[in-house]
Design an enzyme around this catalytic site. Structure first.
Site, short mmCIF file in Angstrom:
data_model
loop_
_atom_site.label_atom_id
_atom_site.label_comp_id
_atom_site.label_asym_id
_atom_site.label_seq_id
_atom_site.Cartn_x
_atom_site.Cartn_y
_atom_site.Cartn_z
N HIS A 62 29.20 28.95 32.95
CA HIS A 62 30.05 30.03 33.44
C HIS A 62 30.71 30.83 32.33
O HIS A 62 31.10 30.27 31.30
CB HIS A 62 31.18 29.45 34.32
N LYS A 72 38.34 29.05 26.10
CA LYS A 72 38.69 27.81 26.80
C LYS A 72 38.85 26.67 25.82
O LYS A 72 38.06 26.56 24.87
CB LYS A 72 37.58 27.43 27.79
N TYR A 132 41.42 21.82 31.33
CA TYR A 132 41.16 23.09 30.66
C TYR A 132 42.45 23.81 30.31
O TYR A 132 43.36 23.86 31.13
CB TYR A 132 40.51 24.10 31.61
N ASP A 168 25.46 27.31 41.28
CA ASP A 168 24.99 27.01 39.93
C ASP A 168 23.49 26.71 39.88
O ASP A 168 22.85 26.85 38.83
CB ASP A 168 25.77 25.82 39.35
C1 LIG Z 1 37.53 28.48 38.02
C2 LIG Z 1 38.56 28.64 39.16
C3 LIG Z 1 38.22 28.31 40.45
N1 LIG Z 1 39.11 28.46 41.45
C4 LIG Z 1 38.71 28.08 42.83
C5 LIG Z 1 37.55 28.84 43.40
C6 LIG Z 1 36.89 27.79 44.29
O1 LIG Z 1 37.53 27.79 45.55
C7 LIG Z 1 37.17 26.47 43.61
C8 LIG Z 1 36.00 25.95 42.78
O2 LIG Z 1 35.61 26.99 41.90
P1 LIG Z 1 34.25 26.90 41.10
O3 LIG Z 1 33.16 26.47 41.99
O4 LIG Z 1 34.09 28.20 40.37
O5 LIG Z 1 34.59 25.73 40.07
P2 LIG Z 1 33.72 25.28 38.80
O6 LIG Z 1 32.28 25.39 39.12
O7 LIG Z 1 34.23 23.96 38.37
O8 LIG Z 1 34.10 26.38 37.72
C9 LIG Z 1 34.44 26.02 36.42
O9 LIG Z 1 33.26 25.60 35.74
C10 LIG Z 1 33.43 25.28 34.37
C11 LIG Z 1 32.08 24.96 33.80
C12 LIG Z 1 34.21 26.29 33.62
O10 LIG Z 1 33.95 26.60 32.45
C13 LIG Z 1 35.42 26.84 34.33
O11 LIG Z 1 35.97 27.94 33.62
C14 LIG Z 1 35.08 27.22 35.73
O12 LIG Z 1 34.18 28.32 35.73
O13 LIG Z 1 38.32 26.70 42.78
C15 LIG Z 1 40.38 28.92 41.21
O14 LIG Z 1 41.21 29.05 42.14
N2 LIG Z 1 40.76 29.22 39.94
C16 LIG Z 1 39.89 29.10 38.91
O15 LIG Z 1 40.26 29.40 37.71
#
Ligand SMILES: Cc1cn([C@H]2C[C@H](O)[C@@H](COP(=O)(O)OP(=O)(O)O[C@H]3O[C@@H](C)C(=O)[C@@H](O)[C@H]3O)O2)c(=O)[nH]c1=O
Length: 177
Positions: A62, A72, A132, A168
């Protein structure tokens, strides 16, 4: 803190400099001044926790587009991960190259991933928690991803993927659009 630059420009492995005594140790895990001295982005917009029930969980790869690009600092506070950064910066001498390292609750190392790099990890144990620190606010409209097994990058993962989100799984092959 001990800063070691990775082969991928601007990515750093950051280790704790432990002040040990009979009680255990004390160590700084983040410091604005030290980040600035090493040329790292010291802005801190949010901290987040990612909990992963199963070994073999893959999250990534991501990044956010320019304007919302994030730096990050990633740390594994329980369990273990293989943490990977991919250089998505056109014009960079390491464009499309990747670097990976094991972050565990035991080695207490962190990986600093600069703006313009995609980030992801594979859990190496059940019940793994990742912490993070992120320089910019979450901006889902600017969120982008590339596939963990895209041949354009050739990331070598240390084990099989057992759990991954639908999003993903289906990022298309990276290439000129
Ligand atoms: C990333 C993020 C997600 N969310 C919410 C959106 C969704 O409902 C839930 C899960 O989101 P995601 O599926 O995007 O989560 P995830 O796949 O764990 O996303 C993360 O992956 C890793 C590899 C990173 O580097 C992070 O920066 C972030 O992108 O959390 C937030 O509220 N704030 C945030 O900063």
């Amino acid at each position: 803190m001990i800063f070691q630059e990775a082969a991928l420009g601007g990515v750093f492995e950051i280790s704790l400099e432990r002040k040990v005594d009979e009680r255990g140790f004390f160590a700084r895990s983040w410091c604005r001044q030290e980040f600035e001295q090493h040329g790292l982005n010291s802005n801190l917009a949010q901290c987040s926790v990612s909990f992963n029930s199963k070994k073999g969980t893959l999250r990534g790869m991501h990044y956010q587009l320019d304007g919302y690009a994030e730096a990050k600092l990633v740390r594994c506070t329980k369990g273990a991960i293989y943490d990977v950064a991919v250089d998505m910066r056109p014009g960079s001498t390491t464009f499309k190259q990747w670097t990976g390292t094991e972050l565990t609750a035991t080695n207490q190392r962190a990986l600093y991933i600069p703006e313009g790099c995609a980030h992801g990890f594979l859990t190496l144990e059940d019940e793994t928690e990742v912490f993070y620190q992120i320089s910019e606010p979450y901006h889902p409209e600017s969120a982008r991803g590339v596939r963990w097994n895209d041949p354009a990058f050739g990331i070598v993962w240390p084990g099989p993927v057992a759990v991954i989100s639908d999003r993903d799984l289906i990022y298309p092959d990276f290439g000129p659009t």
